[in-house]
Design an enzyme around this catalytic site. Structure first.
Site, short mmCIF file in Angstrom:
data_model
loop_
_atom_site.label_atom_id
_atom_site.label_comp_id
_atom_site.label_asym_id
_atom_site.label_seq_id
_atom_site.Cartn_x
_atom_site.Cartn_y
_atom_site.Cartn_z
N GLY A 138 0.81 -1.20 0.00
CA GLY A 138 0.00 0.00 0.00
C GLY A 138 0.85 1.25 0.00
O GLY A 138 1.98 1.27 0.47
N LYS A 191 4.79 0.46 8.33
CA LYS A 191 4.66 1.73 7.62
C LYS A 191 6.00 2.44 7.65
O LYS A 191 6.61 2.62 8.70
CB LYS A 191 3.58 2.60 8.27
N ASP A 203 -7.71 11.29 10.18
CA ASP A 203 -7.91 10.78 8.80
C ASP A 203 -8.82 9.55 8.83
O ASP A 203 -8.48 8.50 8.30
CB ASP A 203 -6.57 10.45 8.16
#
Length: 828
Positions: free
Chosen positions: A528, A549, A664
């Site tokens: 991703g 991440k 978010d």
């Protein structure tokens, strides 16, 4: 009785209401029998159920009120497909209702009361569309009333009392023959009512006049019904009323003038009725009135100057009526006014200059009237204005230069008589359709939409051409430099990660080393990309899977990585990794909740940071709703995801030492485990990125287009209510199956705007629900849609907390009342 078996051609046998004893005689040879009445006959022992298999023409079977030995309903009974009457009450029946009962669709009467039956009422009972009477009382049935019970539209007698049932009664609302749907006209005459809430029940008839007779009523909530007639004049004297909501009914006549001026009213909502007449000057006495919703009626007359006396007004929505005359300048005295909707009326005259003194205004809609004159320049000074629609009027003159300072999510000045230059700040693609229908407008630059304004700048054409050529050339050179550097950096990335010095901060007992993580940060493991970094899937030697991440830092002095591909964030570093970064990561890692993704550790260096999370195998909610065809989400799963995700956000807002703002919230940040249970991901990541990036990272936007709360456009600040707005959008995705932005919504329109335009009738509301959700469950989905609308209120103060959202979602599943769970300003 022994000779009874010889009556082979017998069609009608009634031995009921007698005092026989012993077992039922042999009746197996009576194959022609159509009517068998043995109720209250005194027989006992085992009933010969096998005898029934030859009686295929049996129409009525009545065996109740006998002390037979315990027995379940046998298959022989559910094979009697011609039955229209089955009476098995009080005869020692036990076990569950067989699903085969649905094959007896000729039944008019089904009575199973006073037995020892257990289990849930099967959904197949909804196939018995001819039922007139259904008696299930005094058993031990559990669970909810089955979906499909609403199909029994001929049902007039129903009793399921004295069981262990739970859940809502929504299935019964469709059974008109069961209820007198009008309220008693004497209701409240004898009681000191505090409030009444009969919302959303298909009630009809007139509103009882005496519910405030005792002078104690504070809330009259009758929205979403089919009430007719006028609003009783008696409520004009109900000075204790705080909330008056009769919207979405069929009411007519005028509003009793005293209601407009009730001193304690916080809200008047008569939206979507057939009410006529004016708003009277009594409104000057409504000192507590915050919300005035009267849209979609037949109200007329001028807006009274005295409205300025209602100084607490936050929202005025008079849209879709027949109001006329000028907008009173006194409206400028309403300093708390946030929303002003006057569209689709017959207002004339100029827009009052005083409107620009309402410093709290964020939403103005005066479209489709007969307004004339110039647009007041004072509107350009409104500090929080987010939406301005003045389209389809007769406004003239220039667009005020002060509009250049506005930051609007919606601007529509189309179809007026405006002329002159469009301010340079508004000459952007987002506003292309905002000025249509004004042939006198022009642009200072080159445009295919409007003619070019006459040159008056003094700059020669040659100079302008030189500047344009220089700018284009510089852009091309910069792009080429970034392209070649990004190709080189991709080759060097794996080697450079290994060469860096890493600092590991673990927050759990770890079963892996930093080398295992670093070695896995390579292209083939990329799963991703996002605005805050790339995500990699890591498979450990022990078989465990992790998600990592990777957040890059960039040296602002020029020694770091300068050009990267657009999918890798460029974050300037101010003096290396900041203490704020460490503090934020440590705080986020301390969060423990079943609906929040677990953060195991951080691995940081001077150039980048790795955040190691648990891996969720079923991807994101976005994948399941919008891209993945492998797993279709049924409504129960969608509702469970909504509740679980809401609980995760609630924990972030209310369950931590200090509130954690996600920044978010979106469906792609709600991940699903192997059981499709939701986990909130990327919480607080926007703040981590800022902490990692130092002063130069202020350009990082908090949120994703389509999910961002409107106030962010002019405040650039986020809080818990920003998350609530974004979560409301996610709920809309779950109910409708739509993305937050779809071409069908219209240019510059999102799902919130689309839904708000659609909620005019019950049929249009039902059409919003995803077609994949069965018809019988659409009412449940609409309950969630109502919550979504509350969450996406334009005013942050009117949005519920996540704690309230969790409560509402759980109550929606159990059929709880909806109104008053939170102070929302919109209802379906």
């Amino acid at each position: 009785m022994e000779d009874l078996k010889n009556c082979a051609k017998l069609e009608y046998l009634d031995l009921g209401n007698n005092f026989f004893s012993g077992a039922v005689p042999d009746i197996s040879s009576l194959s022609q029998l159509r009517y068998l009445y043995l109720n209250k006959s005194g027989f006992s022992g085992n009933f010969p159920w096998k005898s029934l298999q030859n009686m295929t023409g049996l129409v009525r079977l009545s065996l109740g009120d006998n002390p037979f030995n315990p027995s379940p309903i046998p298959t022989e009974v559910v094979q009697l497909t011609k039955l229209d009457w089955l009476y098995l009450s009080n005869c020692n029946i036990q076990g569950t209702i067989p699903t085969g009962i649905g094959s007896l669709n000729g039944l008019i009467d089904l009575e199973l009361a006073d037995n020892n039956m257990t289990g849930e009422i099967p959904a197949e009972i909804g196939n018995l569309i001819n039922l007139w009477q259904l008696e299930l009382y005094n058993n031990s049935f559990t669970g909810k009333l089955p979906v499909g019970l609403r199909n029994l539209t001929k049902l007039e007698m129903f009793d399921a009392s004295k069981n262990l049932l739970e859940g809502g009664l929504s299935e019964l609302r469709f059974l008109d023959n069961l209820f007198d749907r009008s309220l008693p006209q004497k209701l409240g005459s004898w009681a000191q009512f505090n409030f009444i809430d009969v919302s959303d029940n298909f009630l009809n008839g007139t509103i009882p006049p005496d519910m405030c007779k005792q002078g104690t009523m504070t809330k009259l909530l009758m929205l979403d019904n089919n009430f007719t007639g006028e609003i009783p004049a008696t409520y004009a004297n109900c000075s204790t009323l705080i909330r008056f909501r009769v919207n979405h009914n069929l009411l007519s006549g005028t509003v009793p003038s005293g209601i407009w001026g009730l001193p304690n009213l916080n809200i008047i909502d008569i939206t979507s009725n057939n009410i006529e007449g004016p708003i009277t000057s009594d409104i000057m006495n409504a000192k507590a009135l915050g919300q005035l919703f009267v849209g979609n009626n037949r109200l007329s007359g001028e807006l009274p100057t005295e409205i300025s006396g209602a100084t607490s007004l936050v929202s005025i929505q008079l849209n879709d009526n027949q109001f006329s005359g000028k907008t009173p300048p006194s409206i400028g005295d309403l300093k708390q006014l946030n929303v002003l909707h006057l569209q689709n009326n017959k207002f004339s005259g100029s827009i009052p200059e005083t409107l620009g003194t309402c410093a709290s205004l964020s939403d103005i809609n005066m479209a489709n009237n007969s307004l004339s004159g110039q647009i007041p320049s004072s509107l350009g000074s409104l500090p929080t204005l987010n939406s301005l629609n003045l389209s389809n009027n007769q406004l003239s003159g220039k667009i005020p230069k002060s509009f250049s300072s506005l930051r609007l999510s919606l601007l529509d000045l189309s179809y007026n008589r405006l002329a002159g230059p469009v301010p340079q700040a508004l000459s952007i693609e987002a506003y292309n359709s905002s000025f249509t229908g004004n042939p006198g407008l022009c642009l200072l630059g080159i445009s295919s939409v409007f003619p070019r304004c006459p040159s008056g700048s003094g700059m020669s054409r040659d100079v302008r051409t030189l500047i344009i050529c220089f700018a284009v050339g510089a852009a091309v050179l910069l792009s080429l430099a970034c392209f070649f550097y990004s190709r080189k950096s991709e080759k060097d990335q794996g080697r450079s990660l290994r060469e860096e010095s890493w600092d590991v901060k673990s927050f759990h007992v770890l079963s892996f080393t930093e080398d295992e993580i670093i070695d896995s940060i390579k292209q083939e493991n990329l799963i991703g990309k996002g605005g805050s970094g790339n995500v990699y899937k890591v498979l450990l030697a022990n078989g465990k899977e992790l998600a990592v991440k990777h957040i890059w830092n960039t040296d602002s002095s020029g020694n770091g990585r300068k050009c990267r591909s657009s999918t890798t964030p460029m974050l300037s570093k101010h003096g290396g990794k900041s203490k704020e970064f460490d503090t934020e990561v440590q705080m986020l890692s301390s969060i423990r909740h079943v609906n929040v993704v677990k953060l195991y550790c951080s691995i940081t260096s001077e150039d980048s940071s790795l955040l190691v999370y648990e891996y969720l195998p079923n991807g994101s909610l976005w994948d399941r709703l919008h891209t993945c065809e492998k797993v279709k989400l049924d409504w129960q799963t969608r509702h469970e995801i909504a509740v679980g995700a809401a609980k995760g956000l609630e924990h972030l807002h209310h369950g931590c030492e200090r509130p954690v703002i996600h920044r978010d919230v979106k469906s792609s940040n709600i991940l699903l485990d192997e059981f499709l249970k939701p986990r909130i991901a990327d919480f607080g990541l926007a703040k981590i990125v800022r902490a990692s990036g130092g002063k130069d990272s202020t350009h990082v936007i908090a949120g994703t287009h389509g999910y961002i709360a409107p106030e962010y456009g002019y405040t650039y600040k986020v809080n818990e209510k920003s998350d609530v707005y974004s979560f409301g959008v996610v709920l809309m995705e779950l109910v409708t199956g739509k993305r937050p932005m779809e071409p069908e919504f219209g240019e510059n329109k999102d799902i919130v705007n689309w839904i708000s335009r659609k909620i005019t009738t019950r049929e249009s509301v039902l059409s919003l629900v995803d077609s994949k959700i069965p018809e019988a469950l659409k009412e449940e989905a609409i309950k969630v849609l109502r919550i979504a609308i509350l969450c996406t209120a334009a005013l942050p103060a009117l949005r519920p907390t996540m704690r309230s959202v969790v409560q509402m979602l759980e109550e929606a599943e159990h059929g709880g009342s909806k109104e008053e769970r939170c102070e929302g300003n919109r209802e379906i």
